[in-house]
Design a protein around this motif. Structure first.
Motif, PDB file in Angstrom:
ATOM      1  N   LEU A 114     -21.305 -30.234 -70.477  1.00  0.00           N
ATOM      2  CA  LEU A 114     -20.646 -30.784 -69.282  1.00  0.00           C
ATOM      3  C   LEU A 114     -21.045 -30.058 -67.995  1.00  0.00           C
ATOM      4  O   LEU A 114     -21.227 -30.705 -66.958  1.00  0.00           O
ATOM      5  CB  LEU A 114     -19.127 -30.765 -69.474  1.00  0.00           C
ATOM      6  N   PRO A 115     -21.189 -28.711 -67.998  1.00  0.00           N
ATOM      7  CA  PRO A 115     -21.664 -28.072 -66.759  1.00  0.00           C
ATOM      8  C   PRO A 115     -23.085 -28.480 -66.367  1.00  0.00           C
ATOM      9  O   PRO A 115     -23.430 -28.466 -65.183  1.00  0.00           O
ATOM     10  CB  PRO A 115     -21.602 -26.570 -67.095  1.00  0.00           C
ATOM     11  N   LEU A 116     -23.902 -28.854 -67.356  1.00  0.00           N
ATOM     12  CA  LEU A 116     -25.270 -29.245 -67.065  1.00  0.00           C
ATOM     13  C   LEU A 116     -25.382 -30.685 -66.578  1.00  0.00           C
ATOM     14  O   LEU A 116     -26.138 -30.989 -65.649  1.00  0.00           O
ATOM     15  CB  LEU A 116     -26.138 -29.080 -68.320  1.00  0.00           C
ATOM     16  N   LEU A 117     -24.628 -31.581 -67.208  1.00  0.00           N
ATOM     17  CA  LEU A 117     -24.793 -33.007 -66.947  1.00  0.00           C
ATOM     18  C   LEU A 117     -23.570 -33.673 -66.334  1.00  0.00           C
ATOM     19  O   LEU A 117     -23.604 -34.855 -66.024  1.00  0.00           O
ATOM     20  CB  LEU A 117     -25.153 -33.735 -68.254  1.00  0.00           C
ATOM     21  N   GLY A 118     -22.473 -32.923 -66.161  1.00  0.00           N
ATOM     22  CA  GLY A 118     -21.263 -33.509 -65.623  1.00  0.00           C
ATOM     23  C   GLY A 118     -20.539 -34.345 -66.671  1.00  0.00           C
ATOM     24  O   GLY A 118     -20.876 -34.323 -67.855  1.00  0.00           O
ATOM     25  N   GLU A 119     -19.555 -35.131 -66.224  1.00  0.00           N
ATOM     26  CA  GLU A 119     -18.752 -35.918 -67.155  1.00  0.00           C
ATOM     27  C   GLU A 119     -19.567 -37.001 -67.846  1.00  0.00           C
ATOM     28  O   GLU A 119     -19.125 -37.564 -68.852  1.00  0.00           O
ATOM     29  CB  GLU A 119     -17.547 -36.528 -66.430  1.00  0.00           C
ATOM     30  N   ARG A 120     -20.758 -37.284 -67.341  1.00  0.00           N
ATOM     31  CA  ARG A 120     -21.646 -38.245 -68.008  1.00  0.00           C
ATOM     32  C   ARG A 120     -22.012 -37.758 -69.415  1.00  0.00           C
ATOM     33  O   ARG A 120     -22.375 -38.558 -70.283  1.00  0.00           O
ATOM     34  CB  ARG A 120     -22.909 -38.440 -67.168  1.00  0.00           C
ATOM     35  N   GLY A 121     -21.895 -36.452 -69.639  1.00  0.00           N
ATOM     36  CA  GLY A 121     -22.219 -35.919 -70.958  1.00  0.00           C
ATOM     37  C   GLY A 121     -21.171 -36.201 -72.012  1.00  0.00           C
ATOM     38  O   GLY A 121     -21.413 -35.971 -73.204  1.00  0.00           O
ATOM     39  N   ALA A 122     -19.999 -36.718 -71.621  1.00  0.00           N
ATOM     40  CA  ALA A 122     -18.933 -36.969 -72.594  1.00  0.00           C
ATOM     41  C   ALA A 122     -19.346 -38.005 -73.630  1.00  0.00           C
ATOM     42  O   ALA A 122     -19.042 -37.859 -74.826  1.00  0.00           O
ATOM     43  CB  ALA A 122     -17.665 -37.419 -71.873  1.00  0.00           C
ATOM     44  N   GLY A 123     -20.016 -39.060 -73.205  1.00  0.00           N
ATOM     45  CA  GLY A 123     -20.438 -40.100 -74.135  1.00  0.00           C
ATOM     46  C   GLY A 123     -21.411 -39.588 -75.184  1.00  0.00           C
ATOM     47  O   GLY A 123     -21.199 -39.808 -76.385  1.00  0.00           O
ATOM     48  N   PRO A 124     -22.498 -38.916 -74.786  1.00  0.00           N
ATOM     49  CA  PRO A 124     -23.397 -38.354 -75.792  1.00  0.00           C
ATOM     50  C   PRO A 124     -22.709 -37.373 -76.743  1.00  0.00           C
ATOM     51  O   PRO A 124     -23.010 -37.356 -77.937  1.00  0.00           O
ATOM     52  CB  PRO A 124     -24.469 -37.647 -74.946  1.00  0.00           C
ATOM     53  N   ILE A 125     -21.786 -36.553 -76.215  1.00  0.00           N
ATOM     54  CA  ILE A 125     -21.054 -35.638 -77.094  1.00  0.00           C
ATOM     55  C   ILE A 125     -20.282 -36.434 -78.138  1.00  0.00           C
ATOM     56  O   ILE A 125     -20.303 -36.119 -79.342  1.00  0.00           O
ATOM     57  CB  ILE A 125     -20.107 -34.746 -76.279  1.00  0.00           C
TER      58      ILE A 125
END
Length: 310
Positions: A114-125
Motif C-alpha cells: 500500500l505505501p508503494l502503490l496506494g489504495e489501488r494495491g488493495a485489489g491485487p492483495i
C-alpha cells in the motif's frame, strides 16, 4: 534504491522485534498466538473490507490479473512438487511445493504494497490471497492428507467459507460493486481497527519464527524452495502478466511484488498438521523471510514506481 530500503526495512524490523521478544522470553507463545489471532480475526479483515468497499469493483478486480496470477502460482507449485517427487513421497513433495507458492501476502502485503502503490494495491492483495489461500491451501491439503480426498475437500471447504479474511474480501467486493458507501462512523471504525493489522501481524510473525528450530542441514534442503519462492515465482508472474497478457504496469508491479513475498507461516502449519516435511518447510519460512528483508526492496526497486517518502 535507498528509498525502497528506507520503506521496507522498518517493516521487516517489526518482525525482528517480535522474534527478539519471543526468543528472549519477554512474551510467551500464548501471547504471540493472541496477537496473531487479533490481527487475523479482526484487524486484517477490517482493513481489507474498508479498502475493497472504498473503490468500484472494476477498479479493484481484474479477471486477467486473477487468472494470470493464479496460473503462475499453480505453475510454481507444480514445478517444485514435481522436482521433489523423485526424492520424496507425495505428501512431503506437496508440502515443499506449497511452501514455494504460498507467500505471506496477508500479513506483509498491506504494509509493504500500500505505501508503494496506494489504495489501488488493495485489489491485487485480495486476489493474491484468494489464489494462495483459497486455492493453494485447499490443493495442498488434499494432496498431503491421507485417506479420502472428498472428505478432506469438505473439511477444507468448511474452513475456507468461515475464513474472516476471505469473508471480508467478499463483503468489500459486493459493497464496491453495488457502489454502497460505508457510513462515516463505520469507515472510521474500520480504519482505526484496520490500522493495527500491519504492526500486530508482523510482530506475531516474528514471534512465530522464533519458535522454529532448524539446523545447517536444512539450509541446503530448503535452498531450492527459497529460490523458487523469491526468484522463480516473481519471474513467472512478470512473464505471465506483463509479457503474455500485456496488463497495465500497475497490475504487473503488484503481481511481481506480491509473488516476491516470503513464504507464509500457513505453509508450516499445513505441513505440521499433515506431518509432511515439517522441518524443511519451517526452514523455507525462516530463510525466505530473512532473505526477503533485502531481496524485496531490490525487487521493488526493479519493478515499482518511485517512492515518495514523507
Amino acid at each position: 534504491m535507498i528509498s525502497f530500503l528506507a520503506l521496507c526495512l522498518p517493516i521487516f524490523a517489526v518482525i525482528g522485534v517480535g522474534w527478539a521478544a519471543a526468543w528472549r522470553g519477554a512474551i510467551t507463545p500464548a501471547m504471540v498466538d493472541a496477537v496473531g489471532s487479533f490481527s487475523f480475526l479482526f484487524a486484517l479483515p477490517a482493513l481489507l473490507l474498508r479498502l475493497m468497499a472504498s473503490q468500484p469493483l472494476g477498479r479493484s478486480f481484474d479477471p486477467g490479473f486473477f487468472l494470470g496470477y493464479l496460473g503462475a502460482c499453480l505453475a510454481v507449485f507444480a514445478l517444485v512438487m514435481a522436482a521433489a517427487l523423485p526424492f520424496r513421497r507425495r505428501a512431503p513433495a506437496a508440502a515443499i511445493g506449497a511452501a514455494a507458492a504460498m507467500g505471506n501476502v496477508g500479513y506483509l502485503g498491506p504494509p509493504l504494497l500500500l505505501p508503494l502503490l496506494g489504495e489501488r494495491g488493495a485489489g491485487p492483495i485480495a486476489m493474491s490471497i484468494m489464489s494462495e489461500v483459497a486455492v493453494v491451501l485447499a490443493l495442498g491439503s488434499v494432496l498431503m492428507a491421507p485417506g479420502s480426498g472428498l472428505r478432506t475437500m469438505g473439511r477444507v471447504g468448511r474452513i475456507l467459507i468461515r475464513n474472516p479474511v476471505l469473508l471480508s474480501i467478499g463483503g468489500g467486493a459486493l459493497l464496491g460493486a453495488a457502489a454502497i458507501p460505508l457510513p462515516g462512523p463505520v469507515e472510521r471504525f474500520l480504519g482505526f481497527l484496520g490500522g493495527a493489522a500491519g504492526p500486530t501481524a508482523l510482530f506475531a510473525l516474528g514471534g512465530t519464527l522464533a519458535r522454529l528450530r532448524i539446523d545447517r542441514r536444512l539450509l541446503a534442503v530448503a535452498s531450492g524452495a527459497v529460490a523458487a519462492k523469491l526468484l522463480l515465482y516473481p519471474l513467472v508472474v512478470w512473464l505471465v502478466l506483463g509479457q503474455a497478457l500485456g496488463l497495465a504496469p500497475v497490475w504487473v508491479q503488484s503481481g511481481v511484488l506480491l509473488a516476491a513475498m516470503p513464504t507464509a507461516t500457513n505453509a508450516f502449519v499445513l505441513a505440521q498438521r499433515n506431518q509432511a516435511a515439517t522441518d524443511e518447510v519451517s526452514a523455507v519460512v525462516l530463510f525466505s523471510t530473512l532473505i526477503a528483508t533485502f531481496a524485496f526492496p531490490v525487487t521493488a526497486w526493479l519493478v515499482a514506481p518511485p517512492v515518495a517518502l514523507p
